[in-house]
Design a protein around this motif. Structure first.
Motif, mmCIF file in Angstrom:
data_model
loop_
_atom_site.group_PDB
_atom_site.id
_atom_site.type_symbol
_atom_site.label_atom_id
_atom_site.label_comp_id
_atom_site.label_asym_id
_atom_site.label_seq_id
_atom_site.Cartn_x
_atom_site.Cartn_y
_atom_site.Cartn_z
ATOM 1 N N ASP A 60 31.633 61.076 -35.937
ATOM 2 C CA ASP A 60 30.371 61.184 -36.668
ATOM 3 C C ASP A 60 30.327 62.522 -37.394
ATOM 4 N N PHE A 61 29.565 62.568 -38.445
ATOM 5 C CA PHE A 61 29.362 63.802 -39.189
ATOM 6 C C PHE A 61 28.041 63.719 -39.922
ATOM 7 N N GLU A 62 27.579 64.862 -40.376
ATOM 8 C CA GLU A 62 26.353 64.932 -41.169
ATOM 9 C C GLU A 62 26.621 65.806 -42.382
ATOM 10 N N LEU A 63 26.395 65.248 -43.558
ATOM 11 C CA LEU A 63 26.567 65.977 -44.815
ATOM 12 C C LEU A 63 25.350 65.727 -45.697
ATOM 13 N N LYS A 64 25.250 66.497 -46.760
ATOM 14 C CA LYS A 64 24.110 66.363 -47.673
ATOM 15 C C LYS A 64 24.525 65.668 -48.972
ATOM 16 N N THR A 65 23.562 64.932 -49.534
ATOM 17 C CA THR A 65 23.751 64.311 -50.836
ATOM 18 C C THR A 65 23.528 65.371 -51.915
ATOM 19 N N LEU A 66 23.741 65.009 -53.155
ATOM 20 C CA LEU A 66 23.468 65.920 -54.274
ATOM 21 C C LEU A 66 21.999 66.324 -54.308
ATOM 22 N N GLU A 67 21.136 65.455 -53.813
ATOM 23 C CA GLU A 67 19.694 65.730 -53.796
ATOM 24 C C GLU A 67 19.272 66.537 -52.573
ATOM 25 N N GLY A 68 20.224 66.837 -51.677
ATOM 26 C CA GLY A 68 19.918 67.636 -50.488
ATOM 27 C C GLY A 68 19.508 66.829 -49.269
ATOM 28 N N LYS A 72 24.109 60.977 -41.981
ATOM 29 C CA LYS A 72 25.117 60.923 -40.922
ATOM 30 C C LYS A 72 25.874 59.618 -41.052
ATOM 31 N N LEU A 73 27.126 59.630 -40.683
ATOM 32 C CA LEU A 73 27.896 58.386 -40.648
ATOM 33 C C LEU A 73 27.227 57.406 -39.689
ATOM 34 N N SER A 74 26.735 57.910 -38.569
ATOM 35 C CA SER A 74 26.107 57.039 -37.569
ATOM 36 C C SER A 74 24.818 56.389 -38.074
ATOM 37 N N ASP A 75 24.250 56.888 -39.167
ATOM 38 C CA ASP A 75 23.077 56.244 -39.774
ATOM 39 C C ASP A 75 23.413 54.819 -40.213
ATOM 40 N N TYR A 76 24.699 54.556 -40.433
ATOM 41 C CA TYR A 76 25.136 53.257 -40.938
ATOM 42 C C TYR A 76 25.638 52.322 -39.838
ATOM 43 N N ARG A 77 25.402 52.692 -38.565
ATOM 44 C CA ARG A 77 25.806 51.812 -37.459
ATOM 45 C C ARG A 77 25.089 50.482 -37.631
ATOM 46 N N ILE A 114 29.251 51.567 -48.992
ATOM 47 C CA ILE A 114 30.300 52.522 -49.335
ATOM 48 C C ILE A 114 29.678 53.888 -49.078
ATOM 49 N N LEU A 115 30.383 54.768 -48.399
ATOM 50 C CA LEU A 115 29.942 56.149 -48.242
ATOM 51 C C LEU A 115 31.058 57.021 -48.793
ATOM 52 N N ALA A 116 30.781 57.638 -49.938
ATOM 53 C CA ALA A 116 31.796 58.444 -50.619
ATOM 54 C C ALA A 116 31.588 59.917 -50.289
ATOM 55 N N VAL A 117 32.633 60.536 -49.762
ATOM 56 C CA VAL A 117 32.591 61.952 -49.396
ATOM 57 C C VAL A 117 33.371 62.732 -50.451
ATOM 58 N N ASN A 118 32.659 63.510 -51.232
ATOM 59 C CA ASN A 118 33.298 64.311 -52.272
ATOM 60 C C ASN A 118 33.938 65.548 -51.652
ATOM 61 N N MET A 119 35.202 65.765 -51.975
ATOM 62 C CA MET A 119 35.926 66.945 -51.498
ATOM 63 C C MET A 119 35.509 68.140 -52.376
ATOM 64 N N THR A 120 34.309 68.602 -52.139
ATOM 65 C CA THR A 120 33.616 69.569 -52.987
ATOM 66 C C THR A 120 34.378 70.877 -53.153
ATOM 67 N N GLN A 121 35.043 71.312 -52.107
ATOM 68 C CA GLN A 121 35.779 72.572 -52.172
ATOM 69 C C GLN A 121 36.913 72.511 -53.200
ATOM 70 N N THR A 122 37.396 71.317 -53.507
ATOM 71 C CA THR A 122 38.500 71.190 -54.460
ATOM 72 C C THR A 122 38.018 71.058 -55.912
ATOM 73 N N GLU A 123 36.715 70.896 -56.095
ATOM 74 C CA GLU A 123 36.173 70.710 -57.441
ATOM 75 C C GLU A 123 36.154 72.041 -58.205
ATOM 76 N N ASP A 145 31.258 67.545 -49.208
ATOM 77 C CA ASP A 145 31.981 68.197 -48.107
ATOM 78 C C ASP A 145 32.409 69.578 -48.601
ATOM 79 N N PRO A 146 31.467 70.537 -48.656
ATOM 80 C CA PRO A 146 31.740 71.828 -49.292
ATOM 81 C C PRO A 146 32.794 72.683 -48.593
#
Length: 192
Positions: A60-68, A72-77, A114-123, A145-146
């Motif tokens: 499981d993990f928790e990340l933020k959308t562009l809107e803040g 969590k991945l578990s939100d989609y259980r 679909i849950l897309a995780v942007n590899m933000t650090q590489t942008e 994923d900053p």
């Protein structure tokens, strides 16, 4: 005559009791079968190993959308999830995005996401992410994923990398490289 009526009444009572008892037992059997089926479909998470291999409970993990907004991945259980690691500079990511959008639109009302995780650090420029998503017509959930923490946990060394996760949160498959519509559809229809 009274004796015959009494015997008929007793027989009627016994037949009625037999019918009632049979119906009650059938209802109990049906409830038991339904509970057994629910139990089969429900997974005891405490007995599963958390990991990224097939059969593991997805970390499981928790990340933020562009809107803040926090997601969590578990939100989609309870839903089938295609977890996709991507970046705007990645040509194969651009190729698979339209098919992912089609899958999302077709199956979003059938407990698929679909849950897309942007590899933000590489942008090169984080501000280009919303423009990219708008140009591609993407409406499925996208998180950032900053610090590349999720990329590290899910061993996404090459982009795109995707995980197909069933409705119980269990990893069913890892795909390195781009996917196409038929491939995604086959994977999500074959899992619980």
């Amino acid at each position: 005559m009274k004796k015959n009526i009494f015997i008929i009444a007793i027989l009627f009572g016994l037949v009625s009791w037999g019918i009632y008892d049979t119906i009650k037992k059938n209802n109990m059997k049906q409830e038991s079968l339904a509970n057994t089926e629910q139990a089969k479909n429900k997974v005891d998470e405490s007995s599963l190993e958390v990991g990224i291999n097939q059969g593991n409970l997805a970390p499981d993990f928790e990340l933020k959308t562009l809107e803040g907004e926090s997601i969590k991945l578990s939100d989609y259980r309870g839903k089938k999830v295609i977890l996709n690691m991507w970046a705007t500079w990645c040509p194969p990511c651009k190729v698979e995005m339209p098919d992912m959008q089609k899958i999302y639109e077709k199956y979003k009302d059938e407990n698929v996401t679909i849950l897309a995780v942007n590899m933000t650090q590489t942008e090169k420029n984080v501000d280009s992410i919303p423009t990219f998503l708008d140009e591609m017509g993407i409406t499925f959930p996208v998180v950032l994923d900053p610090k590349s923490e999720i990329a590290f946990i899910y061993q996404s060394y090459m982009l795109p990398t995707s995980y197909v996760i069933d409705s119980n949160g269990i990893v069913q498959q890892k795909i390195t490289g781009p996917m196409h519509y038929e491939m995604m559809e086959k994977m999500i229809t074959e899992i619980n």
